[in-house]
Structure formats: structure tokens, C-alpha cells
Design a protein around this motif. Structure first.
Motif, mmCIF file in Angstrom:
data_model
loop_
_atom_site.group_PDB
_atom_site.id
_atom_site.type_symbol
_atom_site.label_atom_id
_atom_site.label_comp_id
_atom_site.label_asym_id
_atom_site.label_seq_id
_atom_site.Cartn_x
_atom_site.Cartn_y
_atom_site.Cartn_z
ATOM 1 N N GLN A 296 44.424 31.764 42.087
ATOM 2 C CA GLN A 296 43.106 30.895 42.178
ATOM 3 C C GLN A 296 42.495 30.293 41.187
ATOM 4 O O GLN A 296 42.769 30.839 40.003
ATOM 5 C CB GLN A 296 41.907 31.931 42.893
ATOM 6 C CG GLN A 296 40.680 31.435 43.372
ATOM 7 C CD GLN A 296 39.723 32.574 43.536
ATOM 8 O OE1 GLN A 296 39.755 33.573 43.335
ATOM 9 N NE2 GLN A 296 38.893 32.042 44.559
ATOM 10 N N LYS A 297 42.318 29.094 40.996
ATOM 11 C CA LYS A 297 41.704 28.269 40.274
ATOM 12 C C LYS A 297 40.240 27.504 40.834
ATOM 13 O O LYS A 297 40.217 27.407 41.852
ATOM 14 C CB LYS A 297 42.487 27.106 39.817
ATOM 15 C CG LYS A 297 44.054 27.292 39.033
ATOM 16 C CD LYS A 297 43.689 27.831 37.900
ATOM 17 C CE LYS A 297 45.071 28.157 37.074
ATOM 18 N NZ LYS A 297 45.311 29.548 37.396
ATOM 19 N N TYR B 152 44.871 41.033 40.846
ATOM 20 C CA TYR B 152 44.762 39.650 40.657
ATOM 21 C C TYR B 152 44.416 39.210 39.220
ATOM 22 O O TYR B 152 44.789 38.243 38.865
ATOM 23 C CB TYR B 152 43.897 38.719 41.509
ATOM 24 C CG TYR B 152 44.122 39.387 43.091
ATOM 25 C CD1 TYR B 152 45.486 38.775 43.648
ATOM 26 C CD2 TYR B 152 43.099 39.662 44.020
ATOM 27 C CE1 TYR B 152 45.579 39.295 44.875
ATOM 28 C CE2 TYR B 152 43.175 40.049 45.207
ATOM 29 C CZ TYR B 152 44.604 39.713 45.755
ATOM 30 O OH TYR B 152 44.709 40.027 47.027
ATOM 31 N N SER B 153 44.193 40.144 38.368
ATOM 32 C CA SER B 153 43.900 39.860 36.905
ATOM 33 C C SER B 153 45.196 39.662 36.180
ATOM 34 O O SER B 153 46.221 40.637 36.175
ATOM 35 C CB SER B 153 43.282 41.033 36.404
ATOM 36 O OG SER B 153 41.910 41.113 37.000
ATOM 37 N N ALA C 171 38.317 32.512 39.066
ATOM 38 C CA ALA C 171 37.674 33.708 39.281
ATOM 39 C C ALA C 171 38.719 34.911 39.635
ATOM 40 O O ALA C 171 38.152 36.053 39.722
ATOM 41 C CB ALA C 171 36.622 33.411 40.721
ATOM 42 N N GLU C 172 40.012 34.611 39.576
ATOM 43 C CA GLU C 172 40.982 35.708 39.830
ATOM 44 C C GLU C 172 40.448 36.795 41.000
ATOM 45 O O GLU C 172 40.763 37.957 40.782
ATOM 46 C CB GLU C 172 41.282 36.459 38.455
ATOM 47 C CG GLU C 172 41.694 35.541 37.418
ATOM 48 C CD GLU C 172 42.314 36.228 36.315
ATOM 49 O OE1 GLU C 172 42.029 37.506 36.022
ATOM 50 O OE2 GLU C 172 43.196 35.772 35.777
ATOM 51 N N TYR D 14 28.987 29.166 43.730
ATOM 52 C CA TYR D 14 30.346 29.546 43.463
ATOM 53 C C TYR D 14 30.147 30.906 42.758
ATOM 54 O O TYR D 14 30.575 31.079 41.352
ATOM 55 C CB TYR D 14 31.246 28.627 42.598
ATOM 56 C CG TYR D 14 32.781 28.774 42.573
ATOM 57 C CD1 TYR D 14 33.452 28.582 43.587
ATOM 58 C CD2 TYR D 14 33.216 29.308 41.403
ATOM 59 C CE1 TYR D 14 34.821 28.860 43.410
ATOM 60 C CE2 TYR D 14 34.770 29.400 41.222
ATOM 61 C CZ TYR D 14 35.314 29.407 42.364
ATOM 62 O OH TYR D 14 36.648 29.421 42.535
ATOM 63 N N SER D 15 29.742 31.808 43.310
ATOM 64 C CA SER D 15 29.463 33.071 42.687
ATOM 65 C C SER D 15 29.182 34.121 43.872
ATOM 66 O O SER D 15 28.885 33.888 45.111
ATOM 67 C CB SER D 15 28.499 33.224 41.847
ATOM 68 O OG SER D 15 27.023 33.147 42.436
ATOM 69 N N THR D 16 29.185 35.638 43.650
ATOM 70 C CA THR D 16 28.980 36.179 44.685
ATOM 71 C C THR D 16 27.713 37.192 44.595
ATOM 72 O O THR D 16 27.349 37.682 43.549
ATOM 73 C CB THR D 16 30.158 37.589 44.625
ATOM 74 O OG1 THR D 16 31.408 36.885 45.005
ATOM 75 C CG2 THR D 16 29.996 38.584 45.739
#
Lengths: 567, 567
Positions: free
Chosen positions: B486-487, B348-349, B480-481, B427-429
Motif C-alpha cells: 500500500q502507498k 504488512y510492516s 499506511a502499511e 485518510y485515517s482511522t
């Protein structure tokens, strides 16, 4: 003594002929921030108490708001909502025919002189807030930060109910000498009623009861002690509410670790006039140490799940004792069918380990999946070519990714299985085996882990059931199995010795000179101190960052994790 | 006013004819627990001050022990070692011909009435501890926990030196009305000397100087304000020491974010007699907001590395603005050659992202490795078959494993690149992009991140250098790709709006009703509140666990992470 001048003496109600007063001790489990849920529970217990003829029902410290509420107390909208909820509850009690009942419940108040919160007890009666008392002594040691948050009360309060004079106190108020309780000693009270959120520590019940006996003598009246029960984040409240007679006899004792509604009657006569002090509705026996700690851990996990809306858990099952004990606790908390046990063998995993993990899952009735990590490890290594500790950590981190994949895809709470000895020494992998949202045995030294596993198996046998934990998991030598033939004893002192040093270094804050004076040998002391001092970072796991604004996350913002308030 | 009765008035030295006194302000950077290193630095600065003719040199609050020492103060062996070190330092000063110099330095003391620590200032002179003062007001709000740890002092102290009467105070003593400073106002002092460990917040310099001007008027004497500089764990001390005249004129101002030794002379005459107040040895200009915050972040990272013995860092480079700013800060902290930037592209990058990451590394002179995650992702997916958020998190966690592999195998500090907006909203893992030991921009809202990146580039251009951050990283829409197209704006309100709501909700503790009154729309308010309230757990990342012993890790044990003490 000079402090006493500062108390304003307040009385609620009128003096009158002394009549017997039936008191209900409502030992309930609340959730921080959940004003509606907590109020509904207060209403339910008040109804039950009234049906049994109680005239006064006492709930724990801050039962309406949940406890400890930490910096949530600083939010003005929360304090306003709590005040509205107390009034709404009083109106509901009246509507439901419970207007005559005196409902004593803790909540948060506001000191309008400085707009700071107060730790408040209110009495709901005849549809209104009839009386109020604010906690005076605000503990700020150990787990407590109350002095940081609350403004202290300045009143000593007596409630006149049924002609009986009831002095009141909140938790720490009876732990410190002086203050409002000392003042109550001179106010001719018939009863000292204290509502509490006293966190569990092993064996603390005796300490509380000895203290209450002392205060009963000082004020010349029995003490009714109502304590919160349940887990809130990392704290556990064990209940164990009681009534202590002024002669030091225990008159009522509620059980630990369960919600409870018990009764005791304050007689019409006082002192000699009353004759032998009457017994309450029950006398729960004391638990032995292992049972008490095991039940504390189970309740902590159960409530953490419930209050954060998890219905199941997942964890790695290595075949070792730590994951076995955690899985057994989880089965007691939520039932084996809600456990996903994941065996993640590598090239270093022994057949014994794999067999023990499968055996455990079967005994508990848990879901059991095997996710071998060898292929994943090889794929990583083809890119990274790691060796030594980095290669060992890689195995643990692959397992962490798998555990979190189960957590994310099935909505399960991931359990970390680290014990206090290995966490203290940093003998674990950050983002690896330390992964998880809750760590049921993080405050148990390794020797205690074995002891509790043996206790749990023995308890099962005594009840005519099969042992939940495979004997091999208890008896084999501990190993992380991250390289060929690895044993914990390669890196750490023998656990029997290690745990003694850790207890002295961590819990008693003994320094090097103290530890040598304790009789430990210098080599062991230096090894343990070096390991522990280096492990602080690893234990925290989250990245520190610079604070550059007035309010950053972390050090200056302390919020409960479990918090149902959303206004 | 009644509190004043409680102070014992103490004088050190003899009155005499008033002579000029040259004072050195020693703004130093210390390390918590490193008694030997800190003492060596005090000795070095004292020597330099003496060579310049200073007769008194003042060091920051707790400079000998480092600050804040948190629960390390409770360890008896540490307090004894600090006392021994102060006496050893006094002896060394005498040996080296500095016996006549008055050395004012902060350390930890003991209140022997209760064996509790005290926050102490000592004066070393003629080979001995000549004078001592204990901090009275112990802050326990925001980042401070002093009331928990220390016993408060009960003396108001005047030092008689060169016929000048010097009243002393430690940090919070001048922030609170009343107390020892109020008492000093009636003791005819010629100077108020305060030593400080005042943590940085954006724009705090003005607040400190306004306060000092007020106190100078109140005591009728100039104020010498010496502040600590440097990063300690998540706190940054910015220095900016100064001298404030009693007429409100700034007489000396040391620079922020660097160690410094400045001078100012207290004249022989007093008040009108002295004529115009004299200027000190320098007058550092104020920094603008962006420069100040950027330098704070760089110093925090630099000191965290130095004090924890890291010489290099590693981080994932996504091509986005967060990792670009963090890398630029790291280059300023430790030099580009000590940075390992890792590009970890997935399916996805975008090509743009990969190009921007490579461009950034080249501009900074950083090591640059590409570690594609596609094959690793496929291998995991062949076993786990995840979808949705679980599949997105898997990508982030594979990257986390790779970053930690670099950290472990090369001994590098892993940097997490999350900003305050995304951390606040979860909004992070966890265990993914949140992995790391230090997060340089965790207290910067996203809009501030862009602003600092623009400032840093403009500063480079103004200095005739090339811009460190690729323009594309600043201008493109954040993503975040983790899935196709995704945005950030799919999940979060526009950052301009989000950051305003976050500032009100987090920093001002505004509740829902307050936020609506602030003019935010209900949908945005509800979205942000829901996100923030759910993110508390994620932000912490470490598993909670039940506390069952007297002293567990976490809530009741507060130790500094950086701590060089081992006795």
C-alpha cells in the motif's frame, strides 16, 4: 427607539380592496446544502397547497438551503447556487401553472456592500423573485452563531397581497423587542408572517405561542408562525407551526415532529369587522413531556440516518437500561430489522445481563449476535498485563473495536449509548463505550432514561402491543460490569441526587457557592464538580492540536456534518 | 463617526509636569481559571519590574483569569472570585512595598446593568483598583467568540501617570477602525497602551506591527503592545510584544514563544521635544517561517501537558515521517526520557519501518517498546472475519487500544500523529491512528511536515548536534502499511498537488468553480472535494446526539478544556 430610524420601509405590491387570503403553512424537513432536494420539496408542497386553494404558501427559515448552514454560508459558490436555485424554482412554479401563488421561502442572500451572507426570505411569484426581506436580529447565544456569519438586514417589509398588508419577520426578529417588528406595529398591517428555524427544547412550544400572542397584540394583527421540522446534526426542529389571533387565541396548531401542510384564511374584514377569528384546518394537541422528548430523540436519529445515507444501525447490547432505550428508539426510527444488536459478554457479565440483551433483541425483531470478549481480553493481557482502570477500559475498548467492525463491514451507523449523567461525570471509556457516530440519549439524564423507558412500555401496552423493553433492564441496579460486583453507586452519587446537582451545575451554571445555597451537601457538590470539570476532555474525545495557520480544523471552522452541497 | 457620541470620556489621576516613565512589558504565560497561580505570577513579575526601576508594568489581556475563558465567564462565582483576587493582589502589592507601581492587568468584570461579563483591564495602585477600562470591540470571527460572551465597554479611558497621558485599549480595539482608539486620537495622549491575547498564526507578527504603526500615527503617540505567550488548549499565543514609535520605528521587540520582561521608557518630552525616540531593552530578531511554526507546535504541546498535569507522552512509532516529527517535537517539549515510543508492527510492516522507528527512539533517548499486533489481529479475525477497509481499520484500532493502554496505565498523554492533509481527506482511522489527547501536527499540511523535519535536522547539525530524525523517514514514499504494498498515492493525489488544493479549498473557502479558475484539473478538484466533505464527521470523532434540554453538551456549551477553576 433610536434604532428605528435605521430601517428603510419597503412595500411590495399595490394597495387594493381587501379580500380573504388562504394561507398554507408548509412545515417541511430540509437538508443543509441539498438545494435541489429542498427545492423539489418546496415545489411539491406548493403544488399541494395550490390544489387546496391556497393563495400564499409559507415555508420555514432558510428552507431552500437547509438550516443551520453554519460556515457554508461563507462559501461564495454556495450563495450563487442558492440564488440560481431560487430563480429556477420561480420559473418552475410558473411553468406548472402556479405563477399566481405567492411562495414565501427562506434562503441565503448576500450583502453586496461587504460580501457577507444574509439570512433572507424571498417571495416567488409570477416566475420571479417578487419580494425579499433580510433577518435583522442575529442570535449568537446557545446553539446560535448567526451574528458571526450573517450581515443584518435594515428593512422593514410589508407585502401587499389581495389588498391585505402582510408584515414579515424571520425567527429571532420576533424574540427581541424593538427592530422591524416594532416598526411594523406602526404600519397598519393585517397579518404578521414569521418563518422560523426554532430548535426544539422540551416545553418550548408554550414559550413560542406566548411570545406570538404578545407580538399579535403589539402589531394589532394575527401572527402566522411557520417552523421547520426535522433533525439536522445535533439539532431537532419540532415544527408545531401555528396561527395566533390578536386576542391571544390559538387559531391553528400543526403537529410536532412530522412534516405538515395546514391552512388558515385571513378574512376580508379586519379587527371587529372580521367577526370572530376563524379557525384553521387543524388543532394538534400538545404532547406530554415524556412523549415529546422521546419523539424528539427518535426524529433526531431518523433524520441523522437519512441525511447521512445510513439505512441501519449497530450497537452493543449490555442488558442495561441505556442500550435498551437506545435500541427501542432505533426500532422506532428505522425498524427492528435494521438493527444489529451485539452482546459482548466478559467474565464479569451476569447471566441476567445476557438474558436481558437477548430478550430485548427478540422483542424488537433485531439481529442479535454474541461476540464474547474474554479470549480477546486474554490475548491483549498476555502482552500488556494491565490492572485497575486500565484493565477495565481495555474491556470497553475491545467492545468499541467490535462495534466499529460491524459499522465498517456492514455500512451501519454505530450508536453510542451514553446518557447525560455519565457523560457529564466522565463515567465512560473514551474509544470504548463512547464509540459511535450518533448518541441518541446523550442529552438525557439517567433518571429521565428510566422515565422514558417506562413511558415507552406504557404507551405500547396502551396501544395493545407488547412492551419493547424488558422490565429487568429498567428495575435492576445499574452496573458497568467491568469488574466483579461493580455498581455505578461505587463511583457516583445516587442518580436521583446526582441528576439534581448536574441540572443546577450544568444547565443553570451554578458555581460551588450557588450549589451549597441550593441545599446540596458540600461532599456531593465537590465530588460532582470535580468529576464534571475533569470530564470535558473525555467528552470531546478528539485530539486537540495547535492552530498555526489562518484556518485550522476545529475552533475557527464550523461546518455542518450533514451537508449535501458539492459545488 | 456617529458611534463616537456613545463613549464616555474617563480620566484617572491628575495632570502634572511631564516626567519620564519607565514601562515594563510583562509577557507571561497564564492558565485559564487558575486565579491563584496567575496572580502569583503577576506579583512575581511586578516585583522584578520594580527592582529594575519600572514605574508601570503591563500584563496581557485577561492575564488574571487566563484567556480565552469561553463560557467560564458566564459563571457568577468565577467573576466574583476574579474580583476578589484582583483586590487581594492590589493589597499584596502594597504590603510588599510596591504600592507606587502601576500594575495594568486584564481580568473579567461584570456589566451590572445586565449581569453579563466584560473583558476588563484594571490598574492596581496603592493597594486598590485605581482604574478600569472595558474592551469595546468584541471579535466573533475565526477562533473568537467574544461578542457571544461579553458586554462591550462604553468608555474611552486616559490614565494620568507622571504627568503623561496614557490612552488604553484591549486587543481588538486597535484592529477595528473607529471606537475608543479613534476617540483617543483627539484626547492629546502621550502613549497608547494595549494589552493583548492575540493568537498565533504564521507570520502574524508583521501584521500586528504594521497595524500598530498605523495607530501610532493616528493617535500621535507611541504604542506599547503587550501580548500573552503560551498554549491554551488548541490556541498558541506567541508573545512578540513590542513598542512602536509614532514615526513607525520599532523601538522594542520581545522574543516569541517565551515568557519575557522587557523595558522601555516614555521620555519626558513629547514629539519633537523628545528628540529621537529611545530604544527599549531588547530587539529580538524575527524567526524564519519553519522555525516559527516548529516552535509554536512545541510550545503548544509543552503547555498542554503542563496545564493538564501530564509529565510524559506515548505514541505509536511507525517509522514514517509523521510520528517521527511528532516524537522530535515531544522530545523538545518534555525531553526524550519522558516519551514512550511504541512500535506496533503487523504482517504488512516492512523491516525498514521497524528499523527506522527503533533508530528514531534511540536518537531521541525515548523509551521504546515493540508490541506486535499480529496475534491480536488473528484473534479478532477468528471472530469477525473482516476484509477490505474494515480489516485495515481493525489493525489501526488494535494499535489505538495499545496506545491508550499505555496512556491509562502510565498516566501518559497519548499523542495522535495525523497531519492536516490526511485529516482533511479522512485518510485515517477513527478510534485507530486518530486516538490521542493532543495532535501536535494536525494543522500542518504533509508537505510542511517534511519541510519542518528537514529544518529540525538542519538546525541540529548547525548546532553541532546529531540529527533527531532518521533520513529514511523523510525520504521514503509514505504508506499506511495496512495491506501489502500500500502507498498513500493509491488513494490520494500527489501531496504537492493535494496540499495546494486543500489550501485553496479549506483556507480560502474556494468552491468548485473557484478551484477550476485557480487552474486545478476537474478530476483532482472533484476527488479532493468529495474526500474533504465526507471527512467532517470522521475528524470530529465524537458522536453527535440530539439536544432536547435547554443546555446540552456541545454546540451551546463552550468551555475551555484546560481549566483550573473549581469554585
Amino acid at each position: 427607539m433610536e434604532q428605528m430610524d435605521r430601517f428603510e420601509q419597503v412595500e411590495y405590491g399595490q394597495a387594493g380592496a381587501r379580500q380573504a387570503l388562504k394561507i398554507a403553512l408548509a412545515q417541511i424537513d430540509t437538508c443543509v446544502g441539498d438545494l435541489s432536494g429542498n427545492a423539489a420539496k418546496v415545489l411539491d408542497f406548493a403544488q399541494r397547497a395550490s390544489r387546496e386553494g391556497a393563495q400564499l404558501v409559507a415555508f420555514p427559515e432558510m428552507a431552500l438551503t437547509g438550516y443551520p448552514i453554519e460556515d457554508l454560508a461563507l462559501r461564495g459558490t454556495f450563495r450563487r447556487a442558492a440564488w440560481d436555485k431560487a430563480n429556477e424554482l420561480a420559473a418552475q412554479l410558473l411553468e406548472q401553472g402556479l405563477g399566481e401563488l405567492f411562495v414565501v421561502v427562506g434562503t441565503v442572500g448576500t450583502d453586496h456592500s461587504n460580501d457577507l451572507p444574509r439570512n433572507r426570505m424571498v417571495v416567488l411569484h409570477e416566475g420571479a423573485v417578487w419580494g425579499a426581506y433580510d433577518k435583522h436580529f442575529l442570535p449568537n447565544y446557545g446553539v446560535f452563531d448567526e451574528f458571526r456569519i450573517f450581515s443584518p438586514g435594515e428593512r422593514s417589509v410589508v407585502l401587499n397581497i389581495n389588498g391585505q398588508r402582510i408584515g414579515v419577520a424571520i425567527c429571532e426578529d420576533i424574540w427581541q423587542d424593538g427592530g422591524p417588528v416594532q416598526e411594523l406595529a406602526g404600519r397598519n398591517i393585517d397579518l404578521l408572517l414569521t418563518i422560523n428555524g426554532s430548535p426544539y427544547e422540551e416545553g418550548k412550544g408554550h414559550v413560542r405561542r406566548d411570545l406570538a400572542a404578545r407580538r399579535a397584540r403589539e402589531v394589532g394583527a394575527p401572527v402566522v408562525y411557520v417552523n421547520q421540522v426535522g433533525g439536522q446534526d445535533d439539532l431537532i426542529f419540532d415544527g408545531g407551526s401555528f396561527v395566533m389571533g390578536q386576542s391571544g387565541d390559538l387559531l391553528e396548531h400543526s403537529p410536532q415532529f412530522v412534516e405538515d401542510l395546514s391552512y388558515w384564511t385571513l378574512a376580508a374584514g379586519q379587527g371587529d369587522e372580521a367577526g370572530p377569528e376563524q379557525m384553521g384546518s387543524q388543532m394538534a394537541p400538545d404532547l406530554d413531556g415524556d412523549e415529546e422528548v422521546y419523539k424528539a430523540c427518535v426524529l433526531g436519529l431518523k433524520d441523522y440516518m437519512a441525511k447521512n445515507h445510513f439505512t441501519g444501525v449497530c450497537l452493543g447490547l449490555s442488558g442495561g437500561i441505556d442500550s435498551a432505550l437506545v435500541a427501542a428508539m432505533a426500532a422506532d426510527a428505522c425498524g427492528g430489522e435494521h438493527i444489529w444488536g451485539i452482546s459482548m459478554p466478559s467474565m464479569y457479565s451476569s447471566d441476567g445481563s445476557k438474558d436481558d440483551a437477548a430478550d430485548l433483541a427478540q422483542r424488537l425483531g433485531a439481529h442479535y449476535d454474541v461476540q464474547a470478549i474474554e479470549q480477546l481480553y486474554k490475548t491483549f493481557q498476555s502482552q500488556l498485563d494491565l490492572s485497575g482502570v486500565a484493565a477495565e477500559n481495555l474491556q470497553a475498548r475491545i467492545r468499541g473495536v467490535i462495534v466499529m467492525a460491524y459499522s465498517n463491514s456492514k455500512g451501519l451507523l454505530a450508536l453510542a449509548t451514553g446518557n447525560k449523567s455519565e457523560l457529564a461525570c466522565g463515567y465512560s471509556t473514551i474509544y470504548g463505550d463512547a464509540v459511535g457516530g450518533y448518541a441518541p440519549i446523550k442529552d438525557l439524564l439517567k433518571t429521565r432514561v428510566w422515565q422514558l423507558a417506562r413511558w415507552r412500555n406504557a404507551e405500547a401496552l396502551a396501544a395493545g402491543k407488547s412492551e419493547p423493553i424488558p422490565d429487568a433492564s429498567i428495575t435492576k441496579a445499574p452496573s458497568a460490569e467491568l469488574r466483579e460486583g461493580q455498581k455505578d453507586s461505587d463511583s457516583l452519587p445516587d442518580y436521583e441526587l446526582l441528576d439534581q446537582v448536574l441540572a443546577a451545575y450544568i444547565e443553570k451554571a451554578h458555581g460551588r457557592a450557588d450549589l451549597l445555597a441550593d441545599g446540596f451537601d458540600p461532599e456531593t457538590v465537590d465530588t460532582v464538580m470535580r468529576l464534571v470539570d475533569r470530564a470535558e476532555w473525555k467528552r470531546r474525545q478528539y485530539p486537540l492540536g495547535p492552530k498555526v495557520t489562518a484556518l485550522a480544523f476545529g475552533r475557527d471552522r464550523r461546518l455542518p456534518i450533514t451537508n449535501a452541497f458539492a459545488e
